[in-house]
Write a protein that holds these residues in place. Structure first.
Motif, PDB file in Angstrom:
ATOM      1  N   PHE A  21      44.174  41.586  38.260  1.00  0.00           N
ATOM      2  CA  PHE A  21      45.405  40.986  38.784  1.00  0.00           C
ATOM      3  C   PHE A  21      45.818  41.598  40.118  1.00  0.00           C
ATOM      4  N   ASN A  22      45.546  42.876  40.321  1.00  0.00           N
ATOM      5  CA  ASN A  22      45.811  43.480  41.633  1.00  0.00           C
ATOM      6  C   ASN A  22      44.954  42.835  42.714  1.00  0.00           C
ATOM      7  N   LEU A  23      43.708  42.530  42.370  1.00  0.00           N
ATOM      8  CA  LEU A  23      42.813  41.878  43.326  1.00  0.00           C
ATOM      9  C   LEU A  23      43.303  40.465  43.652  1.00  0.00           C
ATOM     10  N   LEU A  24      43.738  39.733  42.629  1.00  0.00           N
ATOM     11  CA  LEU A  24      44.267  38.383  42.852  1.00  0.00           C
ATOM     12  C   LEU A  24      45.521  38.428  43.720  1.00  0.00           C
ATOM     13  N   ALA A  25      46.409  39.386  43.443  1.00  0.00           N
ATOM     14  CA  ALA A  25      47.645  39.514  44.225  1.00  0.00           C
ATOM     15  C   ALA A  25      47.336  39.841  45.672  1.00  0.00           C
ATOM     16  N   LYS A  26      46.369  40.700  45.902  1.00  0.00           N
ATOM     17  CA  LYS A  26      45.975  41.085  47.264  1.00  0.00           C
ATOM     18  C   LYS A  26      45.563  39.863  48.076  1.00  0.00           C
ATOM     19  N   HIS A  27      44.892  38.917  47.431  1.00  0.00           N
ATOM     20  CA  HIS A  27      44.386  37.726  48.121  1.00  0.00           C
ATOM     21  C   HIS A  27      45.287  36.505  47.943  1.00  0.00           C
ATOM     22  N   LYS A  28      46.491  36.723  47.384  1.00  0.00           N
ATOM     23  CA  LYS A  28      47.491  35.660  47.231  1.00  0.00           C
ATOM     24  C   LYS A  28      46.954  34.476  46.421  1.00  0.00           C
ATOM     25  N   ILE A  29      46.186  34.780  45.398  1.00  0.00           N
ATOM     26  CA  ILE A  29      45.703  33.769  44.467  1.00  0.00           C
ATOM     27  C   ILE A  29      46.634  33.783  43.248  1.00  0.00           C
ATOM     28  N   LYS A  30      47.200  32.625  42.917  1.00  0.00           N
ATOM     29  CA  LYS A  30      48.189  32.550  41.847  1.00  0.00           C
ATOM     30  C   LYS A  30      47.550  32.103  40.542  1.00  0.00           C
ATOM     31  N   VAL A  31      48.013  32.701  39.464  1.00  0.00           N
ATOM     32  CA  VAL A  31      47.508  32.365  38.131  1.00  0.00           C
ATOM     33  C   VAL A  31      48.351  31.237  37.554  1.00  0.00           C
ATOM     34  N   SER A  32      47.717  30.098  37.285  1.00  0.00           N
ATOM     35  CA  SER A  32      48.410  28.958  36.689  1.00  0.00           C
ATOM     36  C   SER A  32      48.374  29.000  35.166  1.00  0.00           C
ATOM     37  N   MET A  33      47.338  29.653  34.625  1.00  0.00           N
ATOM     38  CA  MET A  33      47.186  29.750  33.168  1.00  0.00           C
ATOM     39  C   MET A  33      46.186  30.857  32.872  1.00  0.00           C
ATOM     40  N   MET A  34      46.386  31.580  31.783  1.00  0.00           N
ATOM     41  CA  MET A  34      45.437  32.625  31.403  1.00  0.00           C
ATOM     42  C   MET A  34      45.237  32.630  29.896  1.00  0.00           C
ATOM     43  N   GLN A  35      44.037  33.066  29.489  1.00  0.00           N
ATOM     44  CA  GLN A  35      43.720  33.158  28.061  1.00  0.00           C
ATOM     45  C   GLN A  35      42.667  34.248  27.901  1.00  0.00           C
ATOM     46  N   ASN A  36      42.929  35.194  27.013  1.00  0.00           N
ATOM     47  CA  ASN A  36      41.950  36.268  26.850  1.00  0.00           C
ATOM     48  C   ASN A  36      41.474  36.395  25.410  1.00  0.00           C
ATOM     49  N   SER A  37      40.241  36.878  25.272  1.00  0.00           N
ATOM     50  CA  SER A  37      39.664  37.207  23.973  1.00  0.00           C
ATOM     51  C   SER A  37      39.269  38.683  24.036  1.00  0.00           C
ATOM     52  N   ALA A  38      38.506  39.142  23.081  1.00  0.00           N
ATOM     53  CA  ALA A  38      38.149  40.562  23.044  1.00  0.00           C
ATOM     54  C   ALA A  38      37.368  40.986  24.284  1.00  0.00           C
ATOM     55  N   ILE A  39      36.416  40.164  24.725  1.00  0.00           N
ATOM     56  CA  ILE A  39      35.532  40.604  25.807  1.00  0.00           C
ATOM     57  C   ILE A  39      35.579  39.695  27.033  1.00  0.00           C
ATOM     58  N   SER A  40      36.506  38.749  27.064  1.00  0.00           N
ATOM     59  CA  SER A  40      36.554  37.852  28.222  1.00  0.00           C
ATOM     60  C   SER A  40      37.992  37.478  28.566  1.00  0.00           C
ATOM     61  N   LEU A  41      38.161  37.070  29.810  1.00  0.00           N
ATOM     62  CA  LEU A  41      39.454  36.625  30.326  1.00  0.00           C
ATOM     63  C   LEU A  41      39.227  35.330  31.093  1.00  0.00           C
ATOM     64  N   LYS A  45      45.174  28.868  47.366  1.00  0.00           N
ATOM     65  CA  LYS A  45      45.674  28.143  48.536  1.00  0.00           C
ATOM     66  C   LYS A  45      44.994  28.571  49.827  1.00  0.00           C
ATOM     67  N   PHE A  46      44.532  29.824  49.886  1.00  0.00           N
ATOM     68  CA  PHE A  46      44.016  30.344  51.145  1.00  0.00           C
ATOM     69  C   PHE A  46      42.492  30.510  51.157  1.00  0.00           C
ATOM     70  N   GLY A  47      41.811  29.912  50.172  1.00  0.00           N
ATOM     71  CA  GLY A  47      40.354  29.899  50.182  1.00  0.00           C
ATOM     72  C   GLY A  47      39.705  31.263  50.037  1.00  0.00           C
ATOM     73  N   LYS A  48      40.232  32.089  49.126  1.00  0.00           N
ATOM     74  CA  LYS A  48      39.746  33.464  48.981  1.00  0.00           C
ATOM     75  C   LYS A  48      38.938  33.692  47.699  1.00  0.00           C
ATOM     76  N   ILE A  49      38.715  32.635  46.922  1.00  0.00           N
ATOM     77  CA  ILE A  49      38.114  32.824  45.595  1.00  0.00           C
ATOM     78  C   ILE A  49      36.702  33.390  45.676  1.00  0.00           C
ATOM     79  N   ASP A  50      35.912  32.978  46.662  1.00  0.00           N
ATOM     80  CA  ASP A  50      34.542  33.486  46.777  1.00  0.00           C
ATOM     81  C   ASP A  50      34.539  34.982  47.072  1.00  0.00           C
ATOM     82  N   GLU A  51      35.468  35.406  47.923  1.00  0.00           N
ATOM     83  CA  GLU A  51      35.591  36.831  48.245  1.00  0.00           C
ATOM     84  C   GLU A  51      35.996  37.635  47.012  1.00  0.00           C
TER      85      GLU A  51
END
Length: 412
Positions: free
Chosen positions: A325-345, A352-358
């Protein structure tokens, strides 16, 4: 004092500007502050200028197209010798001078200085037109009033300074100003985020202790779904601040997410009405005995679905989630929905700013990831759980989440 906000569609051409005057005539223009967006698709066109500028392509031709478009609108509103023509031309001269002299490589800084011109020009044209037809008003530069930090494209409002500036306005007269923009400590323009004009109106409403705020749109009010995306939608005539905030959070495009908090704090009634049929009641957001909780459908397109898992099959723990989440915040990527299990998120993201590949490149140094772009997020508020089969029909569901009366699915 009343606050009215007019979006780009309501001032897209000369006839639309004239219609604003008709709306004001029906509603009363005394002691009113108008917040205006850029005309039509001007913001998109100015974004193209910034793109061409950094690619070292012919941005001047794009500026000229925008200039001619505004001059054409101006010709439909004013006599040939009106001073407004010189003022509009001066805005474009200043824009071109900035781009010639700019040395900053900061894309977001340049973006804000360029794209904000749309609101400056539209508000000046509207203000002059209204004065010419005896709707007396003063034009305000919003950057002198709304002060922010220097987070370009997502300015954080300095409420103490902003309230001090705005509260000094004479509430016995009327004003026209810009949405979407403020300025930082050095007086450089900072935008408040895409579609931020609603937020600007709420800032003025809060600081002026307004009696009401109205957003004028090309729809009858807040609907149970976007009529362009969903069938058989109906008007919500009364909803609570809390319901409106929830709808905005999930992506209802008719309300900007930041708009509602300042209004709720001072219990300022908020209306969404049609500039096509201003006599219709529209939607009231606020405290009421008849607030509705109808089943509502919301669609957020152009999302990214990212699945993140540990490589050693260890649990996704608090330290992992904090890192992600710190990495997402740094790149201004917003979380619209989240779901986690034991070993995955699993995360549905708005990039909005095209940072997902980075971001993905950084995450793959430690995690296994899977990225699916261009997915859609559907949300059903106040869902009737017994009648959702039609909603699920013909959809390829990648992720599903059900909480109390709210269903969300990610589809491809």
């Amino acid at each position: 004092m009343k606050i009215f906000k007019f979006g780009g569609a309501s001032v897209k051409d000369a006839e639309s500007v004239k219609n604003v005057a008709k709306v004001l005539n029906s509603q009363g223009f005394e002691k009113c502050l108008l917040v205006v967006s850029a005309m039509g698709k001007t913001t998109n066109a100015l974004e193209k200028v910034v793109e061409y500028y950094f690619k070292k392509e012919d941005y001047q031709n794009e500026v000229e197209k925008i200039k001619q478009s505004h001059l054409e609108i101006t010709k439909g509103l004013f006599a040939e010798n009106h001073k407004i023509f010189g003022e509009v031309a001066l805005f474009f001269d200043d824009l071109e001078a900035f781009l010639r002299r700019n040395k900053s490589p900061n894309y977001n800084f340049v973006y804000d200085q360029v794209v904000s011109c749309g609101e400056m020009i539209s508000s000046k044209i509207l203000s002059e037109y209204l004065n010419d037809i005896n709707f007396s008003n003063a034009w305000l530069d919003a950057r002198d009033y709304i002060k922010t930090d220097d987070t370009y494209r997502e300015g954080v409002v300095n409420w103490l300074e902003t309230e001090k500036n705005i509260s000094g306005l004479d509430q016995n007269q009327s004003y026209v100003t810009q949405g979407f923009i403020g300025s930082e400590a050095n007086n450089f323009t900072v935008t408040l985020g895409r579609e931020g004009s609603d937020y600007s109106a709420a800032i003025f409403a809060y600081c002026l202790n307004a009696e009401a705020m109205t957003i004028w749109k090309d729809v009858p009010g807040v609907m149970t779904g976007d009529p362009r995306k969903f069938e058989n939608v109906t008007l919500l005539s009364n909803i609570s601040y809390e319901e409106a905030i929830e709808m905005a959070y999930y992506g209802a495009s008719v309300i900007h997410p930041k708009t509602l908090q300042p209004l709720k704090q001072k219990h300022i009634p908020f209306y969404v009405k049609s500039f096509v049929e201003p006599e219709k009641p529209g939607t009231k957001v606020g405290n009421s005995d008849v607030n509705q909780s109808e089943e509502s459908y919301i669609l957020k397109e152009n999302q990214v679905l990212m699945n993140i898992s540990t490589r050693d099959f260890s649990f996704i723990a608090e330290d992992h989630i904090s890192q992600i989440f710190n990495l997402l915040a740094k790149h201004k990527i917003k979380v619209s929905m989240m779901q986690n299990s034991a070993i995955s998120l699993a995360l549905c993201l708005e990039d909005k700013f095209g940072k997902i590949d980075e971001v993905n490149q950084t995450l793959t140094q430690q995690f296994s990831t899977d990225v699916v772009k261009n997915v859609s997020l559907y949300t059903v508020r106040n869902a009737n759980m017994d009648e959702l089969s039609n909603f699920y029909a013909d959809k390829k569901i990648l992720l599903e989440q059900i909480s109390k009366n709210t269903v969300q699915i990610v589809t491809q």
